[in-house]
Scaffold this motif. Structure first.
Motif, PDB file in Angstrom:
ATOM      1  N   ARG A  16      32.179  30.026  39.832  1.00 46.55           N
ATOM      2  CA  ARG A  16      30.735  30.021  40.087  1.00 46.55           C
ATOM      3  C   ARG A  16      30.135  31.206  39.352  1.00 46.55           C
ATOM      4  O   ARG A  16      30.543  32.343  39.548  1.00 46.55           O
ATOM      5  N   PRO A  17      29.145  30.956  38.463  1.00 51.32           N
ATOM      6  CA  PRO A  17      28.508  32.084  37.777  1.00 51.32           C
ATOM      7  C   PRO A  17      27.613  32.875  38.733  1.00 51.32           C
ATOM      8  O   PRO A  17      27.142  32.347  39.742  1.00 51.32           O
ATOM      9  N   SER A  18      27.408  34.130  38.426  1.00 50.72           N
ATOM     10  CA  SER A  18      26.525  34.993  39.234  1.00 50.72           C
ATOM     11  C   SER A  18      25.078  34.586  38.980  1.00 50.72           C
ATOM     12  O   SER A  18      24.674  34.386  37.834  1.00 50.72           O
ATOM     13  N   MET A  19      24.302  34.488  40.059  1.00 48.06           N
ATOM     14  CA  MET A  19      22.863  34.219  39.910  1.00 48.06           C
ATOM     15  C   MET A  19      22.180  35.569  39.810  1.00 48.06           C
ATOM     16  O   MET A  19      22.296  36.402  40.707  1.00 48.06           O
ATOM     17  N   VAL A  20      21.496  35.816  38.666  1.00 45.79           N
ATOM     18  CA  VAL A  20      21.005  37.170  38.372  1.00 45.79           C
ATOM     19  C   VAL A  20      19.565  37.185  37.867  1.00 45.79           C
ATOM     20  O   VAL A  20      19.022  36.156  37.450  1.00 45.79           O
ATOM     21  N   LYS A  21      19.009  38.395  37.904  1.00 43.45           N
ATOM     22  CA  LYS A  21      17.709  38.685  37.302  1.00 43.45           C
ATOM     23  C   LYS A  21      17.992  39.511  36.059  1.00 43.45           C
ATOM     24  O   LYS A  21      18.738  40.481  36.113  1.00 43.45           O
ATOM     25  N   VAL A  22      17.407  39.111  34.937  1.00 51.11           N
ATOM     26  CA  VAL A  22      17.707  39.739  33.650  1.00 51.11           C
ATOM     27  C   VAL A  22      16.470  40.438  33.109  1.00 51.11           C
ATOM     28  O   VAL A  22      15.360  39.917  33.211  1.00 51.11           O
ATOM     29  N   ASN A  23      16.690  41.617  32.529  1.00 49.02           N
ATOM     30  CA  ASN A  23      15.595  42.361  31.885  1.00 49.02           C
ATOM     31  C   ASN A  23      15.398  41.758  30.493  1.00 49.02           C
ATOM     32  O   ASN A  23      16.323  41.645  29.700  1.00 49.02           O
ATOM     33  N   GLY A  24      14.178  41.372  30.205  1.00 45.94           N
ATOM     34  CA  GLY A  24      13.897  40.689  28.941  1.00 45.94           C
ATOM     35  C   GLY A  24      13.462  41.525  27.852  1.00 45.94           C
ATOM     36  O   GLY A  24      13.548  42.437  27.271  1.00 45.94           O
TER      37      GLY A  24
ATOM     38  N   GLN B  59      42.059  36.829  46.959  1.00 47.66           N
ATOM     39  CA  GLN B  59      42.441  37.635  45.793  1.00 47.66           C
ATOM     40  C   GLN B  59      43.890  37.382  45.406  1.00 47.66           C
ATOM     41  O   GLN B  59      44.233  37.383  44.227  1.00 47.66           O
ATOM     42  N   LYS B  60      44.754  37.154  46.381  1.00 43.15           N
ATOM     43  CA  LYS B  60      46.156  36.834  46.078  1.00 43.15           C
ATOM     44  C   LYS B  60      46.274  35.526  45.313  1.00 43.15           C
ATOM     45  O   LYS B  60      47.197  35.343  44.533  1.00 43.15           O
ATOM     46  N   GLU B  61      45.332  34.630  45.542  1.00 40.20           N
ATOM     47  CA  GLU B  61      45.317  33.359  44.808  1.00 40.20           C
ATOM     48  C   GLU B  61      44.682  33.507  43.431  1.00 40.20           C
ATOM     49  O   GLU B  61      44.676  32.561  42.649  1.00 40.20           O
ATOM     50  N   GLY B  62      44.130  34.693  43.132  1.00 41.24           N
ATOM     51  CA  GLY B  62      43.577  34.941  41.806  1.00 41.24           C
ATOM     52  C   GLY B  62      42.060  34.977  41.750  1.00 41.24           C
ATOM     53  O   GLY B  62      41.482  34.978  40.656  1.00 41.24           O
ATOM     54  N   LEU B  63      41.388  35.000  42.891  1.00 39.74           N
ATOM     55  CA  LEU B  63      39.925  35.037  42.902  1.00 39.74           C
ATOM     56  C   LEU B  63      39.446  36.447  42.583  1.00 39.74           C
ATOM     57  O   LEU B  63      39.931  37.420  43.146  1.00 39.74           O
ATOM     58  N   GLU B  64      38.502  36.546  41.661  1.00 34.59           N
ATOM     59  CA  GLU B  64      37.927  37.831  41.258  1.00 34.59           C
ATOM     60  C   GLU B  64      36.409  37.735  41.300  1.00 34.59           C
ATOM     61  O   GLU B  64      35.833  36.706  40.958  1.00 34.59           O
ATOM     62  N   VAL B  65      35.772  38.815  41.698  1.00 36.43           N
ATOM     63  CA  VAL B  65      34.309  38.891  41.685  1.00 36.43           C
ATOM     64  C   VAL B  65      33.866  39.204  40.255  1.00 36.43           C
ATOM     65  O   VAL B  65      34.459  40.044  39.579  1.00 36.43           O
ATOM     66  N   ILE B  66      32.829  38.533  39.799  1.00 35.32           N
ATOM     67  CA  ILE B  66      32.266  38.809  38.473  1.00 35.32           C
ATOM     68  C   ILE B  66      31.275  39.960  38.628  1.00 35.32           C
ATOM     69  O   ILE B  66      30.316  39.858  39.389  1.00 35.32           O
ATOM     70  N   GLU B  67      31.530  41.038  37.916  1.00 35.70           N
ATOM     71  CA  GLU B  67      30.608  42.186  37.942  1.00 35.70           C
ATOM     72  C   GLU B  67      29.355  41.819  37.167  1.00 35.70           C
ATOM     73  O   GLU B  67      29.433  41.286  36.065  1.00 35.70           O
ATOM     74  N   SER B  68      28.191  42.127  37.743  1.00 40.56           N
ATOM     75  CA  SER B  68      26.947  41.692  37.110  1.00 40.56           C
ATOM     76  C   SER B  68      25.959  42.815  36.860  1.00 40.56           C
ATOM     77  O   SER B  68      25.515  43.003  35.726  1.00 40.56           O
ATOM     78  N   VAL B  69      25.555  43.530  37.900  1.00 40.81           N
ATOM     79  CA  VAL B  69      24.479  44.518  37.790  1.00 40.81           C
ATOM     80  C   VAL B  69      24.871  45.588  36.774  1.00 40.81           C
ATOM     81  O   VAL B  69      25.951  46.167  36.845  1.00 40.81           O
ATOM     82  N   GLY B  70      23.972  45.801  35.804  1.00 38.35           N
ATOM     83  CA  GLY B  70      24.201  46.793  34.762  1.00 38.35           C
ATOM     84  C   GLY B  70      24.969  46.247  33.563  1.00 38.35           C
ATOM     85  O   GLY B  70      25.087  46.915  32.546  1.00 38.35           O
ATOM     86  N   GLN B  71      25.467  45.039  33.660  1.00 42.65           N
ATOM     87  CA  GLN B  71      26.228  44.418  32.566  1.00 42.65           C
ATOM     88  C   GLN B  71      25.279  43.680  31.616  1.00 42.65           C
ATOM     89  O   GLN B  71      24.183  43.277  32.004  1.00 42.65           O
ATOM     90  N   THR B  72      25.734  43.493  30.386  1.00 40.90           N
ATOM     91  CA  THR B  72      24.982  42.677  29.436  1.00 40.90           C
ATOM     92  C   THR B  72      25.068  41.222  29.893  1.00 40.90           C
ATOM     93  O   THR B  72      26.127  40.764  30.314  1.00 40.90           O
ATOM     94  N   PHE B  73      23.948  40.539  29.807  1.00 39.50           N
ATOM     95  CA  PHE B  73      23.899  39.139  30.236  1.00 39.50           C
ATOM     96  C   PHE B  73      24.853  38.295  29.396  1.00 39.50           C
ATOM     97  O   PHE B  73      24.838  38.340  28.168  1.00 39.50           O
ATOM     98  N   ASP B  74      25.712  37.530  30.060  1.00 41.86           N
ATOM     99  CA  ASP B  74      26.657  36.620  29.408  1.00 41.86           C
ATOM    100  C   ASP B  74      26.458  35.241  30.026  1.00 41.86           C
ATOM    101  O   ASP B  74      26.725  35.044  31.216  1.00 41.86           O
ATOM    102  N   PRO B  75      25.971  34.280  29.253  1.00 40.37           N
ATOM    103  CA  PRO B  75      25.702  32.952  29.833  1.00 40.37           C
ATOM    104  C   PRO B  75      26.946  32.249  30.364  1.00 40.37           C
ATOM    105  O   PRO B  75      26.834  31.309  31.140  1.00 40.37           O
TER     106      PRO B  75
ATOM    107  N   ASN C  97      18.148  42.433  27.812  1.00 37.32           N
ATOM    108  CA  ASN C  97      19.260  41.508  28.002  1.00 37.32           C
ATOM    109  C   ASN C  97      20.336  42.087  28.935  1.00 37.32           C
ATOM    110  O   ASN C  97      21.513  41.823  28.769  1.00 37.32           O
ATOM    111  N   THR C  98      19.905  42.894  29.907  1.00 35.33           N
ATOM    112  CA  THR C  98      20.808  43.490  30.878  1.00 35.33           C
ATOM    113  C   THR C  98      20.503  42.922  32.259  1.00 35.33           C
ATOM    114  O   THR C  98      19.344  42.685  32.599  1.00 35.33           O
TER     115      THR C  98
END
Length: 189
Positions: free
Chosen positions: A181-189, A130-146, A163-164
């Motif tokens: 690295r993008p999050s590998m997710v399951k999306v509601n269609g 995190q000190k080097e700038g690494l951040e976790v991408i929040e995914s669950v409950g978010q709108t799908f962003d390719p 699309n969530t």
């Protein structure tokens, strides 16, 4: 008197002849002077054109140098900003394995102690990244962003917006503002 008349005529003739002879010489001289001026003017024009061409080349070279300097500066800034990218990319599987190991339910007291030690190492590891700038991408409950998510499944579930992101299979990470690295997710269609 006649002699004086003859002398006067002779003097007048000589003066007239000299004037006639002088006129063509002055016209010739004027023509020569005009030609010399014309040649000098042509030389001046040619030199002025050379100066203009050299100034134009100098301005182009100066602009190219400024562009090169700015591009080099931008590249150095990007290299400094993302210097840890290759290291972070190599360490992400280690981070994933730590998370998998910590998800195991301890069966006895020894396993609990081992997991507590692993958890401390995991937190230190995470803090360093995190000190080097690494951040976790929040995914669950978010709108799908390719740009941030990689959809590996699509489902139709009640209670979720279309699309969530419904579930996250693998965490995604960003280094500063760049997706590592993008999050590998399951999306509601």
């Amino acid at each position: 008197m006649e002699q004086e008349k003859n002398q006067t005529e002779t003097i007048v003739e000589e003066q007239t002849t000299e004037e006639v002879n002088e006129q063509p010489e002055s016209e010739v001289e004027q023509t020569e002077v005009t030609e010399e001026l014309s040649e000098e003017q042509q030389k001046i024009n040619a030199l002025e054109q050379q100066v203009a061409d050299l100034n134009s080349k100098l301005l182009r070279v100066h602009a190219d140098y400024d562009n090169f300097r700015r591009r080099t500066k931008d590249e150095k800034e990007a290299a400094a900003k993302y210097r840890a990218q290759s290291l972070v990319e190599e360490l992400l599987p280690v981070l994933d394995n730590f998370e998998r190991a910590l998800a195991v339910e301890p069966a006895n007291e020894e396993t609990k102690t081992l997991l507590q030690g692993m958890e401390m190492v995991y937190r230190q590891f995470q803090d360093g990244l995190q000190k080097e700038g690494l951040e976790v991408i929040e995914s669950v409950g978010q709108t799908f962003d390719p740009h941030l998510h990689q959809a590996v499944m699509q489902v139709q579930e009640e209670g979720h917006e279309p699309n969530t992101v419904v579930e996250e299979f693998q965490k995604g990470y960003k280094l500063k503002d760049r997706v590592i690295r993008p999050s590998m997710v399951k999306v509601n269609g």
